[in-house]
Motif scaffolding. Structure first.
Motif, short mmCIF file in Angstrom:
data_model
loop_
_atom_site.label_atom_id
_atom_site.label_comp_id
_atom_site.label_asym_id
_atom_site.label_seq_id
_atom_site.Cartn_x
_atom_site.Cartn_y
_atom_site.Cartn_z
N THR A 1 -8.41 -33.85 -3.07
CA THR A 1 -7.10 -34.24 -2.48
C THR A 1 -6.35 -33.16 -2.26
O THR A 1 -5.74 -33.25 -1.07
N TYR A 2 -6.27 -31.98 -2.90
CA TYR A 2 -5.33 -31.00 -2.73
C TYR A 2 -6.20 -29.71 -2.38
O TYR A 2 -5.51 -28.40 -2.05
N GLY A 3 -7.42 -29.68 -2.46
CA GLY A 3 -8.22 -28.38 -2.34
C GLY A 3 -8.24 -27.46 -3.60
O GLY A 3 -7.39 -27.96 -4.57
N TRP A 4 -8.97 -26.51 -3.65
CA TRP A 4 -8.98 -25.69 -4.82
C TRP A 4 -7.66 -24.94 -5.16
O TRP A 4 -7.50 -24.57 -6.27
N ARG A 5 -6.90 -24.53 -4.30
CA ARG A 5 -5.56 -23.87 -4.15
C ARG A 5 -4.67 -24.88 -4.84
O ARG A 5 -3.86 -24.46 -6.00
N GLY A 6 -4.50 -25.82 -4.50
CA GLY A 6 -3.55 -26.94 -5.10
C GLY A 6 -3.92 -27.57 -6.40
O GLY A 6 -3.09 -27.53 -7.26
N SER A 7 -5.36 -27.42 -6.67
CA SER A 7 -5.89 -27.96 -7.97
C SER A 7 -5.23 -26.71 -8.95
O SER A 7 -4.95 -27.12 -9.95
N LEU A 8 -5.49 -25.34 -8.62
CA LEU A 8 -5.09 -24.51 -9.53
C LEU A 8 -3.54 -24.46 -9.87
O LEU A 8 -3.38 -24.37 -10.84
N LEU A 9 -2.85 -24.89 -8.99
CA LEU A 9 -1.61 -24.92 -9.18
C LEU A 9 -1.04 -25.95 -9.97
O LEU A 9 -0.24 -25.81 -10.93
N ILE A 10 -1.79 -27.06 -10.01
CA ILE A 10 -1.49 -28.33 -10.83
C ILE A 10 -2.11 -27.98 -12.20
O ILE A 10 -1.27 -28.43 -13.22
N LEU A 11 -3.35 -27.46 -12.35
CA LEU A 11 -3.82 -27.04 -13.56
C LEU A 11 -2.96 -26.10 -14.47
O LEU A 11 -2.84 -26.18 -15.52
N GLY A 12 -2.32 -25.18 -13.73
CA GLY A 12 -1.39 -24.20 -14.29
C GLY A 12 -0.33 -24.99 -15.06
O GLY A 12 0.09 -24.60 -16.07
N GLY A 13 0.23 -26.01 -14.27
CA GLY A 13 1.20 -26.78 -14.87
C GLY A 13 0.98 -27.54 -16.22
O GLY A 13 1.57 -27.49 -17.14
N SER B 1 -3.75 -19.30 -7.40
CA SER B 1 -3.73 -20.27 -6.24
C SER B 1 -3.46 -19.65 -5.09
O SER B 1 -3.66 -20.09 -3.99
N PHE B 2 -2.81 -18.57 -5.07
CA PHE B 2 -2.53 -17.60 -3.86
C PHE B 2 -3.54 -16.82 -3.49
O PHE B 2 -3.21 -15.75 -2.58
N GLY B 3 -4.44 -16.55 -4.22
CA GLY B 3 -5.51 -15.54 -4.01
C GLY B 3 -6.35 -15.79 -2.80
O GLY B 3 -6.65 -16.75 -2.31
N SER B 4 -6.59 -14.55 -2.11
CA SER B 4 -7.52 -14.26 -0.94
C SER B 4 -8.55 -13.29 -1.14
O SER B 4 -9.30 -13.25 -0.37
N SER B 5 -9.11 -13.15 -2.38
CA SER B 5 -10.13 -12.28 -2.59
C SER B 5 -10.71 -12.71 -3.92
O SER B 5 -10.02 -12.97 -4.94
N ILE B 6 -12.16 -12.61 -4.17
CA ILE B 6 -12.63 -12.93 -5.39
C ILE B 6 -12.23 -12.01 -6.47
O ILE B 6 -12.06 -12.39 -7.72
N ALA B 7 -11.90 -10.68 -6.07
CA ALA B 7 -11.27 -9.70 -7.17
C ALA B 7 -10.09 -10.21 -7.76
O ALA B 7 -9.85 -9.92 -8.86
N TYR B 8 -9.26 -10.75 -6.81
CA TYR B 8 -7.89 -11.30 -7.38
C TYR B 8 -8.13 -12.13 -8.30
O TYR B 8 -7.26 -12.43 -9.34
#
Length: 479
Positions: free
Chosen positions: A171-183, A104-111
């Motif tokens: 609601t949260y964008g793809w970054r927030g969504s990945l964070l919730i999905l991890g939980g 969720s903190f990624g800034s590149s596709i390789a990350y």
């Protein structure tokens, strides 16, 4: 083909009891393992726009995740043989949760390739193989049904994750969504806790004093050391049935996941609204949810189970035919029909895919066999979705994607059908040859025994005549 033999511990599986709780745990674990790479496709359009990536580049996320899940099969099998299923599933759940949170903190596709693809894929590999292995130890007669219920976790979770991810994305964008999905994926740790080691019920229960785990632990440890598997057992390639299964399976895996990854974006390109496009995956998952256990029940019948390899071939041909017809589906109604039939075909295949391997290899060799199968399948898994995305980039049309996947899967199903006929014919021929050889050996042994008996009787007759002559010399002179 008869059911596989009982487990290596020497006791017949209970086919019930705590095994049904293990099936629930496997349902959760397998559900996340198979549905997560598919449900992530909801985020791909936004990630693509945010990170300025092409269709083929964005497809590598799910492709690397699935490839890592399959490539980690031998490592997972080795760890399961050493430590059991429970700690491996718990560790896999932790890895999946950490992978989504860090991504969720990624800034590149390789990350994202590394976090979601490599770390998350390895976590899914631990979840998948450990769950399949422990089911094969708890069930024998009801194993197709247990496998069908466990594999139904994939469509159940896909049915809910697809609209949930679409809601989270809005609601949260793809970054927030990945964070919730991890939980959410940390629930795999709870699923792992349900996977009680099979030895406590199968090996220790017949003893009078069940409160003495030290003896049981020592006995099981010795059995595990004695039956330690190799990292990759290449002797499987000498098994004709295994090689046929593997070739057909590789062809299916190459074309299996690209239609799922691009189904939502294909629907959007046809003018379908985003939420409605996401619901296509839910429809497919909902149908798949009932098809998998239903297929398990059908496969467990006395008519189908001896012919389960042919049933598997039919499921592949049905699945491939659906993809070949997909380019004709232009309206949303027709896409819903496609999603329904896609769910039927996909559910049938995945309800049978590991049961057919268990049927070929048996319980004892299944953990090593599934590890080898998954590591071989990681290559078509890695190349399938990016190749399909490359076709979209080149031609700007999704129909070539579906035509490629459908033709490869249909060819694989026909290959399995024809080659299984050949394999069973050869097995029957080899069996008759062995029977004739055995009968010939028995006849030769009987003849040798008769000759030996005759040779033994001749000296005895001569000795009898000599003894008679010595006792009655007058008779001997007269003669």
């Amino acid at each position: 083909m008869p059911p596989a033999p009982a487990d290596v511990l020497g006791s017949k599986p209970l086919d019930g009891g705590w095994g049904w709780m293990v099936v629930i745990g496997a349902h959760i674990s397998i559900g996340f393992a198979y549905s997560t790479p598919k449900a992530l496709s909801i985020f791909f359009k936004d990630i693509q726009e945010d990170l300025q990536a092409g269709y083929s580049e964005i497809a590598w996320i799910s492709s690397i995740m699935l490839a890592a899940m399959y490539a980690g099969g031998p490592v997972s099998s080795m760890l399961v043989n050493r430590f059991g299923s429970r700690p491996i599933v718990i560790m896999g759940g932790l890895m999946c949760g950490v992978s989504m949170v860090t991504a969720s903190f990624g800034s590149s596709i390789a990350y994202l390739y590394f976090c979601i693809g490599v770390i998350g894929g390895c976590g899914l590999a631990f979840n998948l193989n450990a769950s399949l292995t422990i089911i094969s130890k708890y069930f024998l007669a009801r194993r197709p049904l247990a496998n069908g219920l466990a594999m139904a976790g994939s469509p159940v979770f896909l049915c809910f994750l697809a609209p949930l991810n679409q809601y989270l994305l809005g609601t949260y964008g793809w970054r927030g969504s990945l964070l919730i999905l991890g939980g959410l994926m940390l629930n795999c740790c709870v699923a792992g806790a349900l996977m009680r080691p099979v030895c406590k019920t199968l090996a220790c229960a017949p003893q009078q004093n069940v409160d003495r785990p030290n003896k049981c632990k020592t006995k099981i440890k010795g059995s595990c050391v004695k039956n330690t598997k190799k990292f990759v057992d290449l002797s499987f390639f000498r098994n004709r049935g295994f090689v046929i299964y593997l070739i057909g399976n590789v062809m299916f895996i190459f074309g299996a996941y690209a239609p799922i990854v691009f189904l939502s974006t294909y629907a959007v390109s046809q003018g379908v609204e985003k939420y409605s496009a996401a619901y296509l995956l839910s429809i497919m998952g909902f149908v798949d949810m009932f098809v998998r256990p239903g297929t398990g029940l059908v496969a467990n019948s006395k008519w189908i189970r001896p012919r389960i390899q042919y049933f598997f071939s039919f499921a592949m041909v049905f699945n491939g035919t659906c993809h070949l017809l997909c380019p004709l589906m232009k309206s949303y109604t027709l896409l819903v029909v496609y999603a329904v039939f896609f769910g039927v075909g996909f559910g049938m295949v995945f309800a049978l895919i590991f049961e057919c391997l268990m049927d070929l290899m048996g319980n004892q060799r299944f953990p090593s066999a599934v590890g080898l199968v998954t590591i071989v399948e990681c290559f078509p898994m890695l190349l399938g979705p990016p190749a399909a995305g490359l076709l979209v980039d080149i031609f700007g049309d999704y129909k070539y994607l579906f035509l490629m996947c459908g033709s490869v899967i249909t060819t694989g199903g026909l290959f399995l059908f024809v080659m299984n006929i050949y394999n069973y014919h050869m097995l029957e021929k080899e069996k008759r040859a062995k029977d004739r050889e055995r009968n010939q050996t028995n006849i030769e042994n009987q003849e040798q025994m008769s000759v030996s008996a005759a040779e033994m009787e001749q000296p005895e007759a001569e000795e009898t005549e000599m003894s008679t002559a010595q006792q009655d010399p007058e008779s001997a002179e007269t003669k």
